[in-house]
Write a protein that holds these residues in place. Structure first.
Motif, PDB file in Angstrom:
ATOM      1  N   ARG A 257       0.846  -1.203   0.000  1.00  0.00           N
ATOM      2  CA  ARG A 257       0.000   0.000   0.000  1.00  0.00           C
ATOM      3  C   ARG A 257       0.879   1.250   0.000  1.00  0.00           C
ATOM      4  NH1 ARG A 257      -3.492  -3.109   3.319  1.00  0.00           N
ATOM      5  NH2 ARG A 257      -2.387  -2.452   5.196  1.00  0.00           N
ATOM      6  N   GLU A 258       2.001   1.195   0.717  1.00  0.00           N
ATOM      7  CA  GLU A 258       2.932   2.316   0.715  1.00  0.00           C
ATOM      8  C   GLU A 258       3.511   2.546  -0.675  1.00  0.00           C
ATOM      9  OE1 GLU A 258       6.888   3.723   3.270  1.00  0.00           O
ATOM     10  OE2 GLU A 258       5.986   1.745   3.584  1.00  0.00           O
ATOM     11  N   MET A 259       3.820   1.465  -1.391  1.00  0.00           N
ATOM     12  CA  MET A 259       4.323   1.597  -2.753  1.00  0.00           C
ATOM     13  C   MET A 259       3.284   2.244  -3.662  1.00  0.00           C
ATOM     14  SD  MET A 259       6.372  -1.995  -3.397  1.00  0.00           S
ATOM     15  CE  MET A 259       6.611  -1.607  -5.145  1.00  0.00           C
ATOM     16  N   ARG A 260       2.004   1.966  -3.414  1.00  0.00           N
ATOM     17  CA  ARG A 260       0.933   2.501  -4.272  1.00  0.00           C
ATOM     18  C   ARG A 260       0.540   3.932  -3.926  1.00  0.00           C
ATOM     19  NH1 ARG A 260      -1.538  -2.699  -2.941  1.00  0.00           N
ATOM     20  NH2 ARG A 260      -3.119  -1.597  -1.707  1.00  0.00           N
ATOM     21  N   THR A 261       1.103   4.485  -2.860  1.00  0.00           N
ATOM     22  CA  THR A 261       0.742   5.832  -2.420  1.00  0.00           C
ATOM     23  C   THR A 261       1.616   6.860  -3.115  1.00  0.00           C
ATOM     24  OG1 THR A 261       0.111   4.968  -0.246  1.00  0.00           O
ATOM     25  CG2 THR A 261       0.536   7.333  -0.406  1.00  0.00           C
ATOM     26  N   PRO A 262       1.036   7.890  -3.744  1.00  0.00           N
ATOM     27  CA  PRO A 262       1.854   8.891  -4.424  1.00  0.00           C
ATOM     28  C   PRO A 262       2.926   9.461  -3.505  1.00  0.00           C
ATOM     29  CG  PRO A 262      -0.451   9.187  -4.994  1.00  0.00           C
ATOM     30  CD  PRO A 262      -0.415   8.144  -3.922  1.00  0.00           C
ATOM     31  N   ALA A 263       4.164   9.496  -4.013  1.00  0.00           N
ATOM     32  CA  ALA A 263       5.289   9.971  -3.215  1.00  0.00           C
ATOM     33  C   ALA A 263       6.040  11.092  -3.892  1.00  0.00           C
ATOM     34  CB  ALA A 263       6.260   8.810  -2.940  1.00  0.00           C
ATOM     35  N   ALA A 264       5.722  11.362  -5.146  1.00  0.00           N
ATOM     36  CA  ALA A 264       6.453  12.369  -5.913  1.00  0.00           C
ATOM     37  C   ALA A 264       5.551  13.556  -6.208  1.00  0.00           C
ATOM     38  CB  ALA A 264       6.957  11.773  -7.224  1.00  0.00           C
ATOM     39  N   PRO A 265       6.051  14.795  -6.053  1.00  0.00           N
ATOM     40  CA  PRO A 265       5.253  15.957  -6.435  1.00  0.00           C
ATOM     41  C   PRO A 265       5.041  15.964  -7.940  1.00  0.00           C
ATOM     42  CG  PRO A 265       7.507  16.595  -5.917  1.00  0.00           C
ATOM     43  CD  PRO A 265       7.385  15.159  -5.547  1.00  0.00           C
ATOM     44  N   PRO A 266       3.791  15.952  -8.396  1.00  0.00           N
ATOM     45  CA  PRO A 266       3.554  15.872  -9.836  1.00  0.00           C
ATOM     46  C   PRO A 266       3.840  17.184 -10.543  1.00  0.00           C
ATOM     47  CG  PRO A 266       1.479  16.114  -8.663  1.00  0.00           C
ATOM     48  CD  PRO A 266       2.546  15.973  -7.614  1.00  0.00           C
ATOM     49  N   GLU A 267       4.192  17.080 -11.814  1.00  0.00           N
ATOM     50  CA  GLU A 267       4.310  18.264 -12.659  1.00  0.00           C
ATOM     51  C   GLU A 267       2.911  18.799 -12.971  1.00  0.00           C
ATOM     52  OE1 GLU A 267       7.572  19.473 -13.939  1.00  0.00           O
ATOM     53  OE2 GLU A 267       7.881  18.314 -12.115  1.00  0.00           O
ATOM     54  N   ALA A 268       2.861  20.035 -13.451  1.00  0.00           N
ATOM     55  CA  ALA A 268       1.556  20.635 -13.752  1.00  0.00           C
ATOM     56  C   ALA A 268       0.791  19.795 -14.765  1.00  0.00           C
ATOM     57  CB  ALA A 268       1.751  22.062 -14.277  1.00  0.00           C
ATOM     58  N   ALA A 269       1.474  19.303 -15.778  1.00  0.00           N
ATOM     59  CA  ALA A 269       0.806  18.471 -16.781  1.00  0.00           C
ATOM     60  C   ALA A 269       0.311  17.168 -16.175  1.00  0.00           C
ATOM     61  CB  ALA A 269       1.760  18.184 -17.938  1.00  0.00           C
ATOM     62  N   ASP A 270       1.043  16.636 -15.193  1.00  0.00           N
ATOM     63  CA  ASP A 270       0.624  15.401 -14.546  1.00  0.00           C
ATOM     64  C   ASP A 270      -0.633  15.612 -13.711  1.00  0.00           C
ATOM     65  OD1 ASP A 270       2.786  14.053 -15.621  1.00  0.00           O
ATOM     66  OD2 ASP A 270       4.074  14.476 -13.905  1.00  0.00           O
ATOM     67  N   VAL A 271      -0.733  16.780 -13.065  1.00  0.00           N
ATOM     68  CA  VAL A 271      -1.938  17.088 -12.297  1.00  0.00           C
ATOM     69  C   VAL A 271      -3.149  17.069 -13.216  1.00  0.00           C
ATOM     70  CG1 VAL A 271      -3.134  18.849 -10.954  1.00  0.00           C
ATOM     71  CG2 VAL A 271      -0.707  18.416 -10.550  1.00  0.00           C
ATOM     72  N   ALA A 272      -3.016  17.675 -14.387  1.00  0.00           N
ATOM     73  CA  ALA A 272      -4.128  17.733 -15.332  1.00  0.00           C
ATOM     74  C   ALA A 272      -4.510  16.351 -15.844  1.00  0.00           C
ATOM     75  CB  ALA A 272      -3.760  18.643 -16.505  1.00  0.00           C
TER      76      ALA A 272
END
Length: 461
Positions: A257-272
Motif C-alpha cells: 500500500r505504501e508503494m501505491r501511495t503517491p510519493a512524488a510531487p507531480p508536474e503541472a501536466a501530470d496534475v491535469a
C-alpha cells in the motif's frame, strides 16, 4: 487463442477480445497478448498475431522494460522492512562514492532524486551493457538535472543505483537476489533477465509502410535493474495479485500500500492528466477509476501492468513492437470492461465480533465548531470519520490499543485521535491533532478552546 471459459460472461469475453483486436490491428503490432485477473485469479487470456496459426499464449515471454523497476522497488522495500535501511537514508550511507549520494532512497524510488532521465550516449537501450561497466559510466560526468526532492523527473540511472544498493546490502548480484527473494517464492518461473523459449522477437514497424525491421535485444548490464526483465502474461498476472494482496514471504500488504501511495510531487501536466508516482508504481486516474501499475518499453517491445485496486481487477498487455498500440490505455480499458460489465460483488455485511462499551460510545454525531461529522465503527475494527454534508476532511482511523487512534488517509493521515474524558469518566470531547470535536456545536459542557459565549446561541435583534 486461449480463454478461461467459465470465469467471465460471453459478452465480456467478446468485448475484451474486440479491444485487443482493435489495438493490434490499428497499432500494427506483430503480436499482442493480454490477460485479465479478477479477485486473485486469471479469468481471461487473449492474443492477436500477424502470423496465422501461431498465436502466443500465457507462457510466451516478452521483454517488459520498466516494469522491472517495480520488482527492484520490492527488493528495496524488503531491505527497509528488515531494518537494513531507512527510506530517508542518503544513498551515501549504504553505497558510498557515487557522487550523488545526497539523494535519499525514497527519492530514488519516487524519481525525485534530480538525476538525469538517461545515461550518457550511446543510446543505452540499443547498445551493449559492457559499454557501461561501472556506475560512473551510467551516471556520466553531469548526472544531476534538478535539486534532489524538488520535482518528479523519471530516471533510469536512479533505478540502476537502487539495483547496486540491493547488491551492496545483500552481497549478491541483483538478478540472483531477485530470483531468490521474489521470483521463486511467487512462482514466477517464466520471468528472468534473459529470454527463454518460447519468446517473442522484437520488431520495429515502419511508420509509413507495413514492413518490419528486427530490433537488437541487448543485455543492459549495470542498468538491468531499470529494465532488463523478460516475462509472460501468466507470470505478470500472478505478480499483479501479489501487488494487491501481498505475500508475507516477500512483502506485506501494508508495504505494498505504501508503494501505491503517491510519493512524488507531480508536474503541472501530470496534475491535469491525473498521473502520480509512488515507490516503484505509477498511480493514474482513468475517468472515475484509480489505477496503479507500471508501463515498460524497450526497442522491439511494449508492456503494461495495470490494477484497479478498488475493483480488484488487473490487466496485463504485452506487444513486440517498438511503437504502436498505447498499451496503458488498452490495459485500462480491459480493467474497465470487466469492472463495468461484471462489477465486484461485495462481501456480506457482518457485525463486529466484539463491541467495547468505551469504544461504542464514540459512535455517532460530532461537531468541529459548527461542522457536522459522523463517526462510524466498522466490522474491520476501524473508525471512520466523515462530514455529514458536502465535501470535507475524512479519514479512517486504526486503534492503537491505548485508547488512541491513528489516521490512515487524507488530511488526518498519521494524526492521532484522542478521547478526552471528564473526572467522572464521561467523554468531554475528541482531540484530533488539537482540533476539538464535541457532541453539540460549541458544546457549553465541553472544554472548547477560547470558551463559549455564556449567552448561548441567539438570533438577530
Amino acid at each position: 487463442m486461449t480463454t478461461f471459459q467459465d470465469d467471465l460472461l460471453p459478452g465480456t469475453r467478446r468485448a475484451l477480445l474486440h479491444r485487443i483486436a482493435v489495438a493490434q490491428a490499428e497499432g500494427r503490432a506483430p503480436s499482442l497478448v493480454a490477460a485479465v485477473v479478477r479477485e486473485g485469479r486469471t479469468v481471461w487470456h487473449g492474443a492477436r498475431t500477424s502470423v496465422d496459426g501461431h498465436a502466443p499464449d500465457q507462457n510466451t515471454q516478452y521483454r517488459i522494460g520498466s516494469i522491472t523497476k517495480t520488482f527492484t522497488a520490492v527488493l528495496v522495500l524488503r531491505l527497509r522492512d528488515e531494518g537494513l535501511l531507512d527510506l530517508g537514508d542518503p544513498l551515501e550511507k549504504h553505497l558510498p562514492g557515487t557522487g550523488v549520494g545526497e539523494a535519499t532512497v525514497a527519492e530514488l524510488l519516487a524519481h525525485t532524486s534530480g538525476l538525469a532521465a538517461e545515461s550518457p550516449a550511446p543510446w543505452w537501450e540499443r547498445s551493449p551493457g559492457v559499454l557501461r561497466p561501472e556506475l560512473a559510466d551510467v551516471l556520466g560526468e553531469e548526472p544531476l538535472r534538478h535539486p534532489a526532492g524538488r520535482r518528479f523527473h523519471y530516471s533510469n540511472p536512479g533505478y540502476t543505483l537502487l539495483g547496486a544498493l540491493v547488491e551492496e546490502l545483500r552481497g549478491a548480484p541483483w538478478e540472483d537476489v531477485l530470483r531468490r527473494e521474489v521470483l521463486e517464492p511467487l512462482g514466477l518461473h517464466r520471468t528472468g533477465a534473459r529470454p527463454e523459449a518460447p519468446h517473442a522477437g522484437g520488431w520495429a514497424v515502419h511508420p509509413w509502410a507495413d514492413v518490419m525491421l528486427p530490433e537488437p535485444a541487448e543485455d543492459l548490464g549495470r542498468m538491468a535493474s531499470a529494465g532488463q526483465l523478460w516475462s509472460t502474461t501468466g507470470d505478470l498476472a500472478r505478480f499483479a495479485v501479489f501487488l494487491v494482496q501481498g505475500d508475507d514471504r516477500v512483502l506485506s500488504a501494508e508495504s505494498l500500500r505504501e508503494m501505491r501511495t503517491p510519493a512524488a510531487p507531480p508536474e503541472a501536466a501530470d496534475v491535469a492528466s491525473g498521473y502520480a508516482y509512488g515507490l516503484g508504481l505509477e498511480v493514474r486516474r482513468w475517468g472515475e477509476r484509480l489505477l496503479v501499475g507500471h508501463g515498460g518499453s524497450l526497442p522491439g517491445f511494449l508492456a503494461s501492468l495495470t490494477i484497479g485496486v478498488e475493483d480488484d481487477v488487473a490487466a496485463v498487455v504485452l506487444a513486440n513492437c517498438t511503437s504502436g498500440p498505447a498499451l496503458a490505455a488498452v490495459a485500462a480499458d480491459l480493467v474497465g470492461i470487466v469492472a463495468d460489465a461484471e462489477p465486484r460483488i461485495p462481501e456480506p455485511w457482518r457485525p463486529l465480533r466484539k463491541a467495547e462499551p468505551s469504544v461504542l460510545e464514540l459512535a455517532g454525531q460530532w461537531y468541529w465548531g459548527t461542522y457536522g461529522f459522523g463517526l462510524r465503527l466498522t466490522a474491520d475494527g476501524l473508525a471512520s470519520l466523515e462530514p455529514l454534508s458536502g465535501n470535507g476532511r475524512r479519514s479512517r482511523f486504526r486503534a492503537n490499543g491505548d485508547g488512541t487512534w491513528t489516521g490512515l488517509e487524507g488530511y488526518y493521515a498519521g494524526e492521532v485521535l484522542r478521547v478526552v474524558r471528564r473526572p467522572d469518566g464521561s467523554v468531554d470531547h475528541l482531540d484530533l491533532g488539537s482540533f476539538v470535536f464535541t457532541r453539540q456545536p460549541y458544546d457549553v459542557e465541553a472544554s472548547v478552546p477560547g470558551g463559549v459565549d455564556p449567552e448561548g446561541w441567539r438570533g438577530i435583534g
